[in-house]
Design a protein around this motif. Structure first.
Motif, mmCIF file in Angstrom:
data_model
loop_
_atom_site.group_PDB
_atom_site.id
_atom_site.type_symbol
_atom_site.label_atom_id
_atom_site.label_comp_id
_atom_site.label_asym_id
_atom_site.label_seq_id
_atom_site.Cartn_x
_atom_site.Cartn_y
_atom_site.Cartn_z
ATOM 1 N N HIS A 26 0.449 -14.865 -61.014
ATOM 2 C CA HIS A 26 1.307 -14.545 -62.141
ATOM 3 C C HIS A 26 1.370 -12.996 -62.313
ATOM 4 C CE1 HIS A 26 1.086 -18.954 -62.806
ATOM 5 N NE2 HIS A 26 2.448 -18.723 -62.670
ATOM 6 N N GLN A 58 9.465 -22.793 -85.213
ATOM 7 C CA GLN A 58 10.099 -23.240 -84.133
ATOM 8 C C GLN A 58 11.663 -23.466 -84.625
ATOM 9 O OE1 GLN A 58 7.859 -26.304 -82.152
ATOM 10 N NE2 GLN A 58 6.744 -24.697 -80.932
ATOM 11 N N LYS A 117 0.900 -12.738 -75.156
ATOM 12 C CA LYS A 117 -0.072 -13.915 -74.990
ATOM 13 C C LYS A 117 0.915 -14.995 -75.292
ATOM 14 C CE LYS A 117 -4.340 -11.696 -76.092
ATOM 15 N NZ LYS A 117 -5.495 -11.822 -77.219
ATOM 16 N N ASN A 118 1.546 -14.867 -76.368
ATOM 17 C CA ASN A 118 2.702 -15.835 -76.809
ATOM 18 C C ASN A 118 3.791 -16.252 -75.958
ATOM 19 O OD1 ASN A 118 3.723 -17.873 -78.592
ATOM 20 N ND2 ASN A 118 5.002 -16.113 -79.502
ATOM 21 N N LEU A 156 5.278 -19.727 -68.850
ATOM 22 C CA LEU A 156 4.564 -20.381 -68.013
ATOM 23 C C LEU A 156 4.590 -21.910 -67.970
ATOM 24 C CD1 LEU A 156 1.067 -18.318 -67.786
ATOM 25 C CD2 LEU A 156 2.999 -18.470 -65.921
ATOM 26 N N ARG A 157 4.806 -22.212 -69.429
ATOM 27 C CA ARG A 157 5.032 -23.539 -69.656
ATOM 28 C C ARG A 157 6.098 -24.250 -69.374
ATOM 29 N NH1 ARG A 157 2.599 -23.247 -74.193
ATOM 30 N NH2 ARG A 157 4.410 -23.228 -75.609
ATOM 31 N N THR A 158 7.397 -23.313 -69.789
ATOM 32 C CA THR A 158 8.539 -24.073 -69.875
ATOM 33 C C THR A 158 9.725 -23.009 -68.954
ATOM 34 O OG1 THR A 158 9.202 -22.896 -72.147
ATOM 35 C CG2 THR A 158 8.184 -25.265 -71.965
ATOM 36 N N ALA A 182 2.638 -17.594 -72.467
ATOM 37 C CA ALA A 182 2.246 -19.013 -72.329
ATOM 38 C C ALA A 182 3.642 -19.720 -72.329
ATOM 39 C CB ALA A 182 1.361 -19.209 -73.771
ATOM 40 N N GLN A 183 4.400 -19.422 -73.252
ATOM 41 C CA GLN A 183 5.667 -20.378 -72.999
ATOM 42 C C GLN A 183 6.485 -20.210 -71.971
ATOM 43 O OE1 GLN A 183 8.081 -20.251 -76.987
ATOM 44 N NE2 GLN A 183 6.652 -18.919 -77.841
#
Length: 395
Positions: free
Chosen positions: A109, A364, A265-266, A272-274, A269-270
């Motif tokens: 990545h 959120q 970072k935040n 990579l997840r969605t 992470a999102q």
């Protein structure tokens, strides 16, 4: 407009911000993006060592470079030429953009700026050993000008760079920027942190908060490259420069801006997840109360955020927040009075636009929050269901 870059320049300073809205700093310019006259400069390979970058401790500029340079990549984005408007059989020449990025992990990545790969039909990533591979977009977040790419490369050929804690960065800290200015591969420049908590405008015109300002020389092509601290950790992603020029010049004047690593970072992470980032959205245009304003117009509170405008269809609109209607001028600044004044979100007191944005960003979309407000000089509260940030402040 002074100092705008031909490579997607940014707007000048405005007084108020949409909550997830847009505030720009001066004549800031993106450090990458598409241009019809991109120059490619032959690369010189950096060290081929792929040892992990050590974290902590004070290293020399040379130490930082030797450890981090193998983890810095050059990114070439290509947009296919448009068909001819006459016959459709001929296309205009393709456009290329150069930028930088860095390795996030051994899975291949890569972190870079969104504006480096925006609209690209093909993306190539070049490593310090001169290997060039095709990259795919994992996800984009225009609101923070960040993208995550992925390359299919053996793990032992990758040098991930560790992400530091940007909240600990202080003015005066020594930093090193590594990138590919004007295609000059893996160029290192050094400087200090000149300021923290700056705001800049993202490609979709929302505000990026907590930005780091540095005097380390960065230029076009540095976009997406790392800003490293004296321990060799990434504390920011170089994104914009202040041109300070009314003639259209785009060179560095010692003022650069980096998206902070904690934001990276935040967002990463999102992504990579969605593959996307969910930004909560209140939907107002707000202005911070100043002492002069509060005293002059005898406001019921000495600090808080004036609601100057409510975005139609937003959570704020559905909750019945009321916008101001009377314009006044204090100390040369225009304010809109007569609307609600927000003083807290849940238990978090807010007296500035930045504080309100931070409070909203901690949630959120779909979350229900309590806004403590003053309406007609009386303290009350309203419940708001936060929405999802639209593609632009205009919706």
């Amino acid at each position: 407009m002074p100092g705008l870059s031909p490579l997607r320049a940014f707007a000048s300073l405005v007084a108020a911000a949409v909550l997830g809205g847009a505030v720009a700093v001066g004549a800031a310019a993106l450090l990458g993006g598409f241009s019809s006259d991109t120059t490619i400069v032959t690369q010189t390979a950096a060290s081929s060592s792929h040892q992990p970058v050590a974290a902590g401790g004070n290293m020399t500029i040379g130490d930082i470079y030797r450890r981090a340079a193998p983890g810095v990549v050059q990114i070439t984005s290509t947009i296919r030429g448009a068909p001819s408007s006459f016959s459709g059989q001929f296309r205009s020449p393709p456009q290329q953009a150069l930028g930088s990025g860095f390795v996030l992990d051994k899975a291949g990545h890569i972190v870079t700026n969104y504006h480096v790969v925006q609209g690209a039909d093909a993306i190539k990533v070049s490593f310090s050993n001169q290997d060039t591979v095709t990259a795919k977009v994992v996800g984009n977040d225009p609101s923070t000008d960040l993208s995550v790419l992925r390359v299919q490369t053996p793990a032992n050929a990758l040098t991930p760079l560790p992400l530091g804690n940007s909240d600990r960065v202080e003015v005066g800290d020594e930093v090193v920027a590594i990138g590919n200015p004007f295609g000059l591969a893996r160029t290192a420049t050094a400087g200090i942190i000149s300021a923290v908590q700056r705001n800049i405008t993202s490609p979709n015109e929302f505000t990026i908060d907590h930005v780091l300002q540095t005097d380390a020389p960065i230029n076009h092509g540095n976009s997406g490259g790392p800003l490293l601290d004296s321990g060799g950790q990434v504390i920011g992603v170089n994104t914009q420069i202040e041109t300070g020029d009314s003639t259209g010049g785009t060179g560095n004047v010692g003022i650069g801006f980096a998206v902070p690593s904690n934001t990276v970072k935040n967002v990463a992470a999102q992504l990579l997840r969605t593959g996307k980032v969910d930004h909560a959205y209140l939907g107002i245009l707000g202005q911070a109360i100043t002492p002069d304003l509060a005293q002059t117009y005898k406001l019921p509170v000495g600090s808080g955020v004036l609601v100057a405008k409510v975005t139609r269809g937003s959570g704020a609109a559905r909750a019945g927040l009321k916008a101001g209607h009377t314009q006044v001028v204090v100390a040369g600044e225009t304010y809109v009075l007569g609307g609600d004044i927000i003083v807290a979100l849940n238990r978090t007191r807010v007296s500035t636009i930045d504080q309100l944005r931070d409070a909203v960003a901690a949630h959120q979309s779909g979350d229900k929050v309590k806004l403590v407000i003053f309406r007609d000089a009386k303290r009350t509260s309203v419940r708001v269901t936060l929405g999802r940030q639209p593609t632009s402040p205009q919706g």
